[in-house]
Design a protein around this motif. Structure first.
Motif, short mmCIF file in Angstrom:
data_model
loop_
_atom_site.label_atom_id
_atom_site.label_comp_id
_atom_site.label_asym_id
_atom_site.label_seq_id
_atom_site.Cartn_x
_atom_site.Cartn_y
_atom_site.Cartn_z
N LEU A 156 0.83 -1.21 0.00
CA LEU A 156 0.00 0.00 0.00
C LEU A 156 0.86 1.26 0.00
O LEU A 156 0.49 2.26 -0.60
CB LEU A 156 -0.93 0.01 1.21
N LYS A 157 2.01 1.20 0.66
CA LYS A 157 2.89 2.37 0.70
C LYS A 157 3.52 2.65 -0.66
O LYS A 157 3.90 3.77 -0.96
CB LYS A 157 3.99 2.16 1.73
N LYS A 158 3.62 1.63 -1.52
CA LYS A 158 4.24 1.79 -2.84
C LYS A 158 3.31 2.41 -3.87
O LYS A 158 3.75 2.86 -4.91
CB LYS A 158 4.72 0.44 -3.37
N ILE A 159 2.03 2.46 -3.59
CA ILE A 159 1.06 3.02 -4.54
C ILE A 159 1.21 4.54 -4.56
O ILE A 159 1.15 5.19 -3.51
CB ILE A 159 -0.39 2.64 -4.15
N PRO A 160 1.44 5.12 -5.74
CA PRO A 160 1.61 6.58 -5.79
C PRO A 160 0.28 7.30 -5.58
O PRO A 160 -0.79 6.75 -5.82
CB PRO A 160 2.14 6.82 -7.20
N ASP A 161 0.39 8.55 -5.14
CA ASP A 161 -0.81 9.37 -4.95
C ASP A 161 -1.36 9.75 -6.32
O ASP A 161 -0.62 10.05 -7.24
CB ASP A 161 -0.49 10.64 -4.17
N ALA A 162 -2.67 9.73 -6.44
CA ALA A 162 -3.31 10.11 -7.70
C ALA A 162 -3.33 11.62 -7.81
O ALA A 162 -3.94 12.31 -7.00
CB ALA A 162 -4.73 9.55 -7.75
N LYS A 163 -2.64 12.15 -8.83
CA LYS A 163 -2.61 13.60 -9.02
C LYS A 163 -3.49 14.03 -10.17
O LYS A 163 -3.83 15.18 -10.28
CB LYS A 163 -1.18 14.06 -9.24
N ALA A 164 -3.86 13.10 -11.03
CA ALA A 164 -4.73 13.43 -12.15
C ALA A 164 -6.17 13.45 -11.66
O ALA A 164 -6.53 12.83 -10.67
CB ALA A 164 -4.58 12.40 -13.26
N SER A 165 -6.99 14.17 -12.38
CA SER A 165 -8.39 14.27 -12.03
C SER A 165 -9.07 12.92 -12.27
O SER A 165 -8.77 12.23 -13.24
CB SER A 165 -9.07 15.35 -12.87
N SER A 166 -9.98 12.56 -11.41
CA SER A 166 -10.70 11.31 -11.59
C SER A 166 -12.08 11.56 -12.18
O SER A 166 -13.01 10.81 -11.92
CB SER A 166 -10.83 10.60 -10.24
N ASP A 167 -12.19 12.61 -12.99
CA ASP A 167 -13.47 12.96 -13.60
C ASP A 167 -13.65 12.15 -14.87
O ASP A 167 -12.96 12.36 -15.86
CB ASP A 167 -13.49 14.46 -13.92
N PRO A 168 -14.59 11.18 -14.90
CA PRO A 168 -14.75 10.35 -16.09
C PRO A 168 -15.32 11.12 -17.28
O PRO A 168 -15.15 10.71 -18.41
CB PRO A 168 -15.71 9.26 -15.64
N TRP A 169 -15.99 12.23 -17.07
CA TRP A 169 -16.58 13.01 -18.15
C TRP A 169 -15.70 14.20 -18.52
O TRP A 169 -16.11 15.08 -19.29
CB TRP A 169 -17.97 13.51 -17.77
N GLY A 170 -14.50 14.27 -18.00
CA GLY A 170 -13.63 15.41 -18.25
C GLY A 170 -13.30 15.61 -19.71
O GLY A 170 -13.19 16.73 -20.19
#
Length: 98
Positions: free
Chosen positions: A53-67
């Motif tokens: 779990l510590k190896k998973i990077p933080d999500a910096k991109a938007s998680s907007d599916p309709w973007g």
């Protein structure tokens, strides 16, 4: 016959209510406790999970599916002070047709 029907209806209605009030009995026997090897394996598995779990990077991109479906960002409106001073006010000219 009427009495029999009334008794049947009463039994159907009272049955579930009686079942809710009965004492709770656990018919399943408690499982055997874990051995030392199983406990060590569980601890190792938990440690590996937490490290993963510590190896998973933080999500910096938007998680907007309709973007991608939206148009570009809305344009900023022009400042009204400069637009009002540079353009003269138009007046109506002509006759009334009505």
């Amino acid at each position: 016959m009427k009495l029999f029907r009334m008794a049947a209806v009463l039994a159907l209605v009272a049955g579930p209510a009686f079942a809710q009030e009965s004492p709770h009995i656990n018919l399943m026997a408690d499982g055997p406790s874990k051995t030392e090897d199983e406990k060590a394996a569980d601890a190792a598995r938990d440690k590996a999970y937490k490290e993963t779990l510590k190896k998973i990077p933080d999500a910096k991109a938007s998680s907007d599916p309709w973007g991608g479906m939206r148009a570009d960002q809305p344009k900023q409106p022009a400042p009204k002070a400069s637009a009002a001073t540079s353009a003269p006010k138009k007046t109506k000219a002509g006759t009334a047709a009505n």
